[in-house]
Design an enzyme around this catalytic site. Structure first.
Site, PDB file in Angstrom:
ATOM      1  N   SER A   1       0.835  -1.195   0.000  1.00 20.49           N
ATOM      2  CA  SER A   1       0.000   0.000   0.000  1.00 20.49           C
ATOM      3  C   SER A   1       0.880   1.259   0.000  1.00 20.49           C
ATOM      4  CB  SER A   1      -0.968  -0.053   1.186  1.00 20.49           C
ATOM      5  OG  SER A   1      -2.035   0.851   1.023  1.00 20.49           O
ATOM      6  N   LEU A   2       0.843   2.079   1.044  1.00 23.52           N
ATOM      7  CA  LEU A   2       1.775   3.210   1.127  1.00 23.52           C
ATOM      8  C   LEU A   2       3.202   2.727   0.890  1.00 23.52           C
ATOM      9  CD1 LEU A   2       2.799   6.074   2.000  1.00 23.52           C
ATOM     10  CD2 LEU A   2       2.659   5.255   4.369  1.00 23.52           C
TER      11      LEU A   2
END
Length: 232
Positions: free
Chosen positions: A77-78
């Protein structure tokens, strides 16, 4: 056999504990190296970076002494965006490049984000989203004291991601593996498949049962599917 260092970058609101237990699922030639972010976890006394590129600059400085080939990056994700931008930072500075990028649960960086920014949501909306994504322990979501600590960190992490504009640069000469949960409510498989545009070398795309945090529920199958390069 030479060990491949696998630097692993966590998702928004998470820390290195996201990767607890992973070493036992990895090939014997791969050594897991979880990476925490400034202002969180063991580095909580450090200031939180203002932008994602500030974070990447600091990570490049902090990791420079240990980025000795062969190494690879994993990001969730991030963390996928952080890993990707760190590889591009290393290329711009003439540093060593990872042998592979393994990126999970994050749309390709050249695609527009069609969701409302999480960092501008109310606390109740952020909590609802975290429940939907499924990666935050229920004990945290049900505890006001824990939430008072966790929510600002998660909000800051989402802000780093949502205010980041990916610069147009040539594709990386680094193999990319893109991984996605089939029932992820925020990332479609086709959004992950578009990572093929970011490499001039081999691209692999795999899907797994599960949602945004399929990395927690399909850990063994996911890690065994990745072809981690071996040094000669």
């Amino acid at each position: 056999m030479t060990q491949l260092q696998l630097f692993a970058f966590p998702s928004a609101g998470a820390n290195v504990s996201l990767f607890n237990g992973w070493q036992s699922h990895l090939p014997s030639h791969v050594r897991l190296k979880p990476v925490g972010y400034p202002g969180r976890g063991a580095a909580h006394r450090q200031p939180i970076p203002e932008t994602l590129l500030d974070l990447v600059e600091q990570l490049a400085r902090d990791l420079a002494p240990v980025l000795t080939p062969p190494f690879a990056f994993f990001g969730h994700s991030l963390g996928a965006t952080v890993a990707f931008e760190l590889a591009r930072k290393l290329r711009r500075s003439g540093g060593p490049l990872p042998s592979a990028l393994v990126l999970a649960s994050r749309r390709a960086p050249h695609l527009p984000d069609s969701y409302p920014p999480v960092h501008r949501m109310s606390d109740a909306q952020v909590i609802d989203l975290l429940r939907l994504l499924g990666g935050t322990p229920q004990a945290v979501l049900a505890d006001d004291e824990l939430l008072s600590y966790f929510l600002p960190i998660a909000r800051d992490d989402f802000k780093l991601l949502e205010t980041h504009a990916t610069m147009i640069e040539p594709a990386l000469a680094v193999p990319i593996t893109a991984l996605c949960g089939l029932s992820d409510p925020r990332v479609r498989p086709e959004d992950m498949a578009d990572w093929r545009e970011q490499t001039t070398l081999e691209f692999r795309f795999e899907t797994f049962p599960g949602g945004h945090f399929f990395i927690n529920t399909a850990t063994d199958a996911m890690l065994r599917s990745v072809d981690f390069p071996q040094a000669p």
